[in-house]
Design a protein around this motif. Structure first.
Motif, mmCIF file in Angstrom:
data_model
loop_
_atom_site.group_PDB
_atom_site.id
_atom_site.type_symbol
_atom_site.label_atom_id
_atom_site.label_comp_id
_atom_site.label_asym_id
_atom_site.label_seq_id
_atom_site.Cartn_x
_atom_site.Cartn_y
_atom_site.Cartn_z
ATOM 1 N N ASP A 64 59.738 45.545 31.776
ATOM 2 C CA ASP A 64 60.094 46.303 31.602
ATOM 3 C C ASP A 64 61.612 47.088 32.060
ATOM 4 N N LEU A 65 61.851 47.110 30.332
ATOM 5 C CA LEU A 65 63.895 46.694 30.200
ATOM 6 C C LEU A 65 64.363 48.618 30.339
ATOM 7 N N THR A 66 63.401 49.397 30.974
ATOM 8 C CA THR A 66 64.001 50.907 31.640
ATOM 9 C C THR A 66 64.586 50.795 32.606
ATOM 10 N N ILE A 67 63.923 49.455 33.798
ATOM 11 C CA ILE A 67 64.511 49.225 35.171
ATOM 12 C C ILE A 67 64.648 48.120 35.553
ATOM 13 N N ARG A 68 64.741 47.223 34.234
ATOM 14 C CA ARG A 68 65.959 45.596 34.536
ATOM 15 C C ARG A 68 67.699 45.914 35.325
ATOM 16 N N LEU A 69 67.541 45.394 36.225
ATOM 17 C CA LEU A 69 68.760 44.932 37.278
ATOM 18 C C LEU A 69 68.353 45.650 38.192
ATOM 19 N N LEU A 70 67.876 46.038 38.283
ATOM 20 C CA LEU A 70 67.295 47.187 39.519
ATOM 21 C C LEU A 70 67.772 46.372 40.678
ATOM 22 N N PRO A 71 69.152 46.857 41.890
ATOM 23 C CA PRO A 71 69.104 46.389 43.201
ATOM 24 C C PRO A 71 68.047 46.122 44.458
ATOM 25 N N PRO A 72 68.224 45.128 45.189
ATOM 26 C CA PRO A 72 66.885 45.395 45.887
ATOM 27 C C PRO A 72 67.437 46.405 47.170
ATOM 28 N N GLY A 73 66.200 47.010 47.618
ATOM 29 C CA GLY A 73 65.817 47.927 48.393
ATOM 30 C C GLY A 73 65.771 49.153 47.629
ATOM 31 N N SER A 74 65.292 49.286 46.358
ATOM 32 C CA SER A 74 65.081 50.358 45.003
ATOM 33 C C SER A 74 63.945 50.616 45.578
ATOM 34 N N PRO A 75 63.587 51.965 45.628
ATOM 35 C CA PRO A 75 62.514 52.426 45.419
ATOM 36 C C PRO A 75 61.226 52.036 44.691
ATOM 37 N N GLY A 76 60.321 51.880 45.646
ATOM 38 C CA GLY A 76 58.941 50.410 44.439
ATOM 39 C C GLY A 76 59.311 49.291 44.590
ATOM 40 N N HIS A 77 60.552 48.604 44.512
ATOM 41 C CA HIS A 77 60.944 47.780 43.963
ATOM 42 C C HIS A 77 61.714 47.284 45.332
ATOM 43 N N LEU A 78 61.524 46.000 46.112
ATOM 44 C CA LEU A 78 61.875 46.411 47.281
ATOM 45 C C LEU A 78 63.063 45.184 47.347
ATOM 46 N N LEU A 79 63.183 44.491 46.325
ATOM 47 C CA LEU A 79 63.692 42.964 45.812
ATOM 48 C C LEU A 79 65.113 42.929 44.759
ATOM 49 N N GLY A 80 64.482 44.309 44.311
ATOM 50 C CA GLY A 80 65.133 45.247 43.115
ATOM 51 C C GLY A 80 64.364 43.981 41.403
ATOM 52 N N THR A 81 64.615 43.999 40.891
ATOM 53 C CA THR A 81 64.101 43.553 39.209
ATOM 54 C C THR A 81 64.931 42.589 39.002
ATOM 55 N N ASP A 82 64.310 41.819 37.589
ATOM 56 C CA ASP A 82 65.244 41.032 36.800
ATOM 57 C C ASP A 82 65.433 42.284 35.596
ATOM 58 N N GLU A 83 66.439 40.769 35.194
ATOM 59 C CA GLU A 83 66.788 40.526 33.374
ATOM 60 C C GLU A 83 66.235 42.084 33.074
ATOM 61 N N TYR A 84 64.810 41.728 32.462
ATOM 62 C CA TYR A 84 63.667 41.796 32.046
ATOM 63 C C TYR A 84 62.509 43.018 32.723
ATOM 64 N N GLY A 85 63.330 43.464 34.028
ATOM 65 C CA GLY A 85 62.974 44.642 34.408
ATOM 66 C C GLY A 85 60.844 44.255 35.432
ATOM 67 N N ARG A 86 61.426 42.682 35.790
ATOM 68 C CA ARG A 86 60.281 42.010 36.635
ATOM 69 C C ARG A 86 60.405 42.365 38.147
ATOM 70 N N ASP A 87 59.830 42.505 38.536
ATOM 71 C CA ASP A 87 59.686 42.557 40.201
ATOM 72 C C ASP A 87 59.439 41.298 40.998
ATOM 73 N N MET A 88 60.866 41.253 41.322
ATOM 74 C CA MET A 88 61.574 39.820 42.052
ATOM 75 C C MET A 88 60.583 39.503 43.227
ATOM 76 N N LEU A 89 60.220 40.621 43.831
ATOM 77 C CA LEU A 89 59.260 39.984 45.210
ATOM 78 C C LEU A 89 58.311 39.697 44.564
ATOM 79 N N SER A 90 57.481 40.426 43.739
ATOM 80 C CA SER A 90 56.358 39.617 42.960
ATOM 81 C C SER A 90 56.377 37.920 42.380
ATOM 82 N N ARG A 91 57.435 37.799 41.543
ATOM 83 C CA ARG A 91 58.064 36.510 40.954
ATOM 84 C C ARG A 91 58.413 35.549 42.149
ATOM 85 N N LEU A 92 58.899 35.944 43.323
ATOM 86 C CA LEU A 92 59.259 35.049 44.584
ATOM 87 C C LEU A 92 58.053 34.114 44.562
ATOM 88 N N ILE A 93 56.845 35.379 45.359
ATOM 89 C CA ILE A 93 55.377 35.227 46.357
ATOM 90 C C ILE A 93 54.671 34.727 44.970
#
Length: 299
Positions: A64-93
């Motif tokens: 989801d490129l509309t939410i790319r590079l959100l920093p950790p702590g962002s609403p709905g994305h505890l650890l932020g998102t990557d350069e393609y808007g993918r949830d970092m917490l989900s990818r780490l899991i």
């Protein structure tokens, strides 16, 4: 408590009851706080890997490129998102699942060949020099370079990383098993087994191999840390997991392109690697101490 049966006195105290080897192992392991911490870390990562589909809040590959590079702590994305808007917490899991899969598979591959070679080299003196010379040749190469050479020859990919790291594990485990076999085969009960007519196969796998288990378990536990780190290194260099795979080494590699803009893309998977390697190393150290007969007697 003492009980007399037919004139024979039997101890029935709890202290004198036969204990399970696992209970005895845990008794000694729990005295090592660092080992218990390592066991807790490893257990958490294994649970996370098994239940990744349940624990991950999002699809780790959904962009989801509309939410790319959100920093950790962002609403709905505890650890932020990557350069393609993918949830970092989900990818780490999901990265825990892939990293542990590579680690266990490569160590299992190495054990399958290393144990057999070690048994044969230790038991048969005629094969010892041949097998050990091959092992010495493999040990002459630095481990990472050997793995790099194998992956370069086979091509990038998770399956080839498993083979490469597994081959790297074979020489060390074969030497560990060989040394144990050389000691055990001189014991009196091995001579008795031969006198009773047991075949070499029965002696190797019924009498000798069970006494090598403690050394194998300790080595395998500590080797898992090295295998996970090596697989992450190969992925970081572009020879392991390929995008868009959620693998910690590959995630750290792609994240370095944004190291100043979004350092968490590299730091989070790097921290996960450090934590799981620390867990396996600490647990391996504790198992080595707990399975050491001399230490047991001292305690």
């Amino acid at each position: 408590m003492m009980t007399e049966t037919g004139g024979i006195t039997i101890r029935t105290d709890e202290k004198y009851r036969r204990k399970s080897p696992f209970v005895d192992l845990w008794k000694h392991l729990k005295r090592n706080k660092l080992a218990v911490t390592g066991l807790a870390i490893v257990t958490v990562f294994i649970i996370v890997a098994i239940f990744a589909p349940v624990l991950a809040p999002y699809d780790p590959y959904k962009q989801d490129l509309t939410i790319r590079l959100l920093p950790p702590g962002s609403p709905g994305h505890l650890l932020g998102t990557d350069e393609y808007g993918r949830d970092m917490l989900s990818r780490l899991i999901y990265g825990a699942r892939l990293s542990l899969l590579v680690g266990f598979s490569s160590v299992g591959f190495g054990l399958a060949f290393g144990v057999i070679l070690g048994l044969l080299a230790g038991y048969y003196s005629t094969l010892d020099s041949i097998i050990m010379r091959i092992v010495d040749i493999l040990l002459a190469f630095p481990g990472v370079l050997l793995a790099l050479a194998i992956v370069s020859a086979l091509g990038p990919g998770i399956a080839n990383v498993i083979i490469a790291v597994g081959v790297w594990s074979i020489p060390t485990i074969s030497r560990v098993v060989r040394g144990t076999v050389l000691y055990i085969k001189e014991m009196d009960y091995i001579a008795a087994a031969k006198a009773l007519g047991e075949t070499d196969f029965m002696i190797l796998f019924k009498e000798i191999l069970p006494n090598c288990v403690s050394s194998i378990v300790v080595y395998a536990t500590m080797r898992l840390a090295t295998a996970i780190l090596s697989a992450a290194t190969l992925s970081f260099l572009g020879l392991g997991a390929q995008p868009p795979a959620a693998e910690w080494g590959a995630m750290a590699s792609t994240g370095r392109n944004y190291i100043f803009q979004a350092p968490y893309l590299t730091l989070l998977p790097g921290f996960a690697i450090i934590l799981v390697v620390f867990g396996f190393n600490s647990l391996g150290d504790g198992l080595r101490d707990a399975l050491d007969p001399n230490l047991k007697n001292a305690l």
